[in-house]
Design a protein around this motif. Sequence first.
Motif, PDB file in Angstrom:
ATOM      1  N   SER A  58       0.788  -1.394  -0.018  1.00  0.00           N
ATOM      2  CA  SER A  58       0.068   0.014   0.419  1.00  0.00           C
ATOM      3  C   SER A  58       0.874   1.184   0.401  1.00  0.00           C
ATOM      4  O   SER A  58       2.063   1.284   0.786  1.00  0.00           O
ATOM      5  CB  SER A  58      -0.790   0.171   1.330  1.00  0.00           C
ATOM      6  N   LYS A  59       0.794   1.704  -0.702  1.00  0.00           N
ATOM      7  CA  LYS A  59       1.577   3.711  -1.487  1.00  0.00           C
ATOM      8  C   LYS A  59       0.805   4.116   0.052  1.00  0.00           C
ATOM      9  O   LYS A  59       1.514   5.652   0.872  1.00  0.00           O
ATOM     10  CB  LYS A  59       1.287   4.173  -2.695  1.00  0.00           C
ATOM     11  N   VAL A  61      -2.393   7.005   5.513  1.00  0.00           N
ATOM     12  CA  VAL A  61      -3.086   8.049   5.523  1.00  0.00           C
ATOM     13  C   VAL A  61      -3.599   8.453   3.115  1.00  0.00           C
ATOM     14  O   VAL A  61      -3.057   8.179   2.159  1.00  0.00           O
ATOM     15  CB  VAL A  61      -2.177   8.561   5.218  1.00  0.00           C
ATOM     16  N   PRO A  62      -4.707   7.710   2.677  1.00  0.00           N
ATOM     17  CA  PRO A  62      -5.038   7.970   1.649  1.00  0.00           C
ATOM     18  C   PRO A  62      -4.492   9.501   0.616  1.00  0.00           C
ATOM     19  O   PRO A  62      -4.268   9.248  -0.851  1.00  0.00           O
ATOM     20  CB  PRO A  62      -6.640   6.795   1.391  1.00  0.00           C
ATOM     21  N   ARG A 102      -0.819  13.264   2.998  1.00  0.00           N
ATOM     22  CA  ARG A 102       0.250  12.142   3.322  1.00  0.00           C
ATOM     23  C   ARG A 102       1.813  12.674   3.192  1.00  0.00           C
ATOM     24  O   ARG A 102       2.813  12.547   3.612  1.00  0.00           O
ATOM     25  CB  ARG A 102       0.506  10.812   2.535  1.00  0.00           C
ATOM     26  N   ASP A 103       2.132  13.709   2.636  1.00  0.00           N
ATOM     27  CA  ASP A 103       3.015  14.531   1.745  1.00  0.00           C
ATOM     28  C   ASP A 103       3.658  15.454   3.205  1.00  0.00           C
ATOM     29  O   ASP A 103       4.751  15.525   3.801  1.00  0.00           O
ATOM     30  CB  ASP A 103       2.983  15.100   1.015  1.00  0.00           C
ATOM     31  N   GLU A 104       1.985  15.478   3.946  1.00  0.00           N
ATOM     32  CA  GLU A 104       2.184  16.598   5.293  1.00  0.00           C
ATOM     33  C   GLU A 104       2.653  15.684   6.480  1.00  0.00           C
ATOM     34  O   GLU A 104       3.273  16.061   6.953  1.00  0.00           O
ATOM     35  CB  GLU A 104       0.819  17.589   5.701  1.00  0.00           C
ATOM     36  N   VAL A 105       2.791  14.382   6.546  1.00  0.00           N
ATOM     37  CA  VAL A 105       2.328  13.755   7.028  1.00  0.00           C
ATOM     38  C   VAL A 105       3.615  12.988   7.500  1.00  0.00           C
ATOM     39  O   VAL A 105       4.701  13.286   8.602  1.00  0.00           O
ATOM     40  CB  VAL A 105       2.009  12.275   6.795  1.00  0.00           C
TER      41      VAL A 105
END
Length: 144
Positions: A39-40, A70-71, A76-79
């Motif tokens: 999973s990406k 984080v879909p 996801r970039d922020e995380v």
Amino acid sequence: MRFHPTVLVIAALLGTGLPVRAEDAPKAQKAPEHKTTQSKSYIMVDPIYTTIVADNRAAGMLMVGAGLDVPNDALRDEVNRSLPVLRDAYIRNLMTFTANMVRTDAQPDVGLIADRLQAVTDRALNKKGAKVLLAQVAIRVTSK
């Protein structure tokens, strides 16, 4: 039997196995990358360890292994950028939890740990969308 020097040079060049064309040269292989999941959207968080204290001494360790699903690509970039801040918030929260709620003679409440980490995640990111996934919760008791 006498060999002509040109024949010897050609035989030496053919025998060395040097590539004649660039396509024949061995290609540098990319090192394999270890992936926890296909999973990406999954982001792994390093395990968190906190000390269990009893009778004013270290009685053991609580280990929590978790990840984030984080879909949303932007989130996801922020995380990924905020991972050090998130990890620090997780450690601080779990230190308080361990000091007040975890004992060496009983299993910790995994649901409560997940809820606390989810609340920390939502508060640190100022938005919802990153789901905390617990992988492992374990206690190691220190021998007396």
